[in-house]
Design a protein around this motif. Structure first.
Motif, mmCIF file in Angstrom:
data_model
loop_
_atom_site.group_PDB
_atom_site.id
_atom_site.type_symbol
_atom_site.label_atom_id
_atom_site.label_comp_id
_atom_site.label_asym_id
_atom_site.label_seq_id
_atom_site.Cartn_x
_atom_site.Cartn_y
_atom_site.Cartn_z
ATOM 1 N N LEU A 129 -2.000 -9.482 3.881
ATOM 2 C CA LEU A 129 -0.928 -8.687 3.283
ATOM 3 C C LEU A 129 -0.942 -7.280 3.864
ATOM 4 C CD1 LEU A 129 -1.533 -9.649 -0.477
ATOM 5 C CD2 LEU A 129 0.381 -10.421 0.949
ATOM 6 N N PRO A 130 0.191 -6.569 3.798
ATOM 7 C CA PRO A 130 0.179 -5.157 4.173
ATOM 8 C C PRO A 130 -0.840 -4.412 3.320
ATOM 9 C CG PRO A 130 2.432 -5.949 3.968
ATOM 10 C CD PRO A 130 1.549 -7.041 3.442
ATOM 11 N N PRO A 131 -1.522 -3.417 3.869
ATOM 12 C CA PRO A 131 -2.617 -2.738 3.168
ATOM 13 C C PRO A 131 -2.294 -2.252 1.752
ATOM 14 C CG PRO A 131 -2.614 -2.103 5.448
ATOM 15 C CD PRO A 131 -1.385 -2.932 5.246
ATOM 16 N N THR A 132 -1.133 -1.638 1.547
ATOM 17 C CA THR A 132 -0.820 -1.120 0.215
ATOM 18 C C THR A 132 -0.681 -2.253 -0.793
ATOM 19 O OG1 THR A 132 0.298 0.814 1.153
ATOM 20 C CG2 THR A 132 0.800 0.269 -1.123
ATOM 21 N N ARG A 133 -0.104 -3.379 -0.362
ATOM 22 C CA ARG A 133 -0.015 -4.548 -1.239
ATOM 23 C C ARG A 133 -1.395 -5.159 -1.449
ATOM 24 N NH1 ARG A 133 1.242 -6.992 -5.590
ATOM 25 N NH2 ARG A 133 1.652 -9.220 -5.416
ATOM 26 N N ALA A 134 -2.204 -5.195 -0.403
ATOM 27 C CA ALA A 134 -3.570 -5.714 -0.521
ATOM 28 C C ALA A 134 -4.385 -4.887 -1.513
ATOM 29 C CB ALA A 134 -4.242 -5.704 0.846
ATOM 30 N N LEU A 135 -4.143 -3.588 -1.525
ATOM 31 C CA LEU A 135 -4.832 -2.701 -2.478
ATOM 32 C C LEU A 135 -4.602 -3.166 -3.914
ATOM 33 C CD1 LEU A 135 -6.254 0.044 -3.177
ATOM 34 C CD2 LEU A 135 -3.960 1.051 -3.167
ATOM 35 N N GLU A 136 -3.372 -3.482 -4.237
ATOM 36 C CA GLU A 136 -3.060 -3.941 -5.592
ATOM 37 C C GLU A 136 -3.840 -5.202 -5.941
ATOM 38 O OE1 GLU A 136 1.117 -4.514 -6.002
ATOM 39 O OE2 GLU A 136 1.635 -2.600 -5.045
ATOM 40 N N ILE A 137 -3.986 -6.093 -4.960
ATOM 41 C CA ILE A 137 -4.637 -7.383 -5.221
ATOM 42 C C ILE A 137 -6.135 -7.234 -5.387
ATOM 43 C CG2 ILE A 137 -5.021 -9.714 -4.344
ATOM 44 C CD1 ILE A 137 -2.115 -9.064 -5.191
ATOM 45 N N PHE A 138 -6.815 -6.601 -4.435
ATOM 46 C CA PHE A 138 -8.281 -6.576 -4.538
ATOM 47 C C PHE A 138 -8.770 -5.641 -5.642
ATOM 48 C CE2 PHE A 138 -8.006 -3.431 -0.914
ATOM 49 C CZ PHE A 138 -8.658 -2.360 -1.501
#
Length: 335
Positions: free
Chosen positions: A306-315
């Motif tokens: 995922l794009p980093p900002t979206r990945a941030l939300e997930i992890f």
């Protein structure tokens, strides 16, 4: 103009001639090399003819074939001083999406794993590339961009937008380097060079725009200028120079779409946050020392596509910390 349709057809001799006009002069190939090239052209001509393509395409190929020797003689990008042909690998593909044309033919990730000196790349709409540069660093190519790999540490940007990060990212698969990566971008406005940095170069609408996220960038051409972190300068076709501040993360948003996939297995939250920071251009701020300690001690699992900002939300959902974005800053706090 429909650029996707344009990508699906062989380029006309006019486009090829324009590219040749931008290339610096090189020595002519030896007779033996010329014979090999003619043989390859003849073989390709037979393939095209056997498919009974439309007369317009056959004519275009004949014209392209007639200038292929000129391309070799003019660019001659793959020859060392001793005269030996070398297909030097310039970059490896780390991520690709959308439609990409390589040397005037539609390509996909399965058919091309790397680019060599002399390769001509064009991205279509909603397309992009993330490349690991052979000498270190990361090169991103945005949609509707035309690039030629013309020298060991230089590309020619005819139009569109590219981004270069000269340093190895926190979660990059590339080995770290102690010295600076040599890399330059030639444009019709001059040559863009960096001094340890992250920067973006855009050619279009009658101007060159260079935005600097980190470090220093210079342009050497009809206009000579330098810009540092947080600045961008534009040079018009008439040579007018203007320098302004960048528009924060908005200028860099497109880069996240081409961020290579990563593995978070065994990585700390702090390492993942550092990756998000470098890719998005946002800084990390810990609300407390204890929040930073938790981030350093907590390990993650899994892969991110995922794009980093979206990945941030997930992890961040998997750990006892909160993340909130405040402008250009990501604030990390405890629950």
């Amino acid at each position: 103009m429909d650029r996707n349709k344009e990508l699906k057809e062989l380029r006309s001799d006019d486009a090829f001639a324009e590219l040749l006009g931008k290339a610096p002069p090189r020595p002519a190939p030896p007779a033996a090399d010329e014979a090999l090239i003619r043989e390859a052209v003849h073989e390709e001509w037979q393939k095209v003819s056997s498919r009974h393509v439309r007369r317009r395409h056959v004519t275009s190929f004949a014209l392209a074939a007639s200038v292929l020797l000129a391309v070799f003689a003019t660019l001659n990008l793959l020859r060392d001083p001793d005269g030996d042909i070398k297909h030097q690998q310039m970059a490896t593909i780390e991520k690709q999406f959308g439609e990409i044309s390589v040397n005037f033919r539609i390509s996909d990730a399965a058919s091309v794993a790397a680019f060599k000196g002399g390769d001509f790349i064009e991205t279509g709409s909603a397309s992009g590339l993330a490349l690991g540069w052979h000498d270190g660093g990361s090169l991103r190519i945005d949609e509707n961009t035309v690039v030629l790999f013309e020298a060991a540490n230089q590309i020619y940007l005819r139009e569109g937008r590219v981004y270069f990060d000269s340093e190895t990212g926190p979660l990059s698969s590339q080995p770290a380097r102690d010295d600076a990566v040599e890399f330059s971008i030639r444009t019709d406005y001059g040559v863009v060079r960096h001094l340890g940095t992250q920067y973006m170069t855009q050619v279009g609408a009658g101007e060159l725009v260079i935005s600097v996220r980190e470090g220093i960038v210079s342009i050497d051409g009809n206009v000579t200028a330098r810009a540092s972190a947080g600045q961008k300068f534009a040079i018009s076709a008439s040579g007018t120079l203007s320098i302004n501040d960048t528009n924060g993360v908005d200028d860099w948003e497109w880069i996240e779409n081409s961020t290579p996939d990563i593995s978070l297995d065994g990585r700390s939250v702090a390492e993942a946050l550092a990756w998000v920071s470098r890719e998005s251009g946002r800084s990390i701020s810990y609300a407390s020392e204890s929040a930073e300690m938790v981030a350093r001690q907590t390990q993650l699992r899994g892969n991110m596509q995922l794009p980093p900002t979206r990945a941030l939300e997930i992890f961040m959902m998997t750990v006892d910390l909160n993340a909130r974005i405040e402008g250009d800053v990501i604030v990390i706090s405890e629950d």
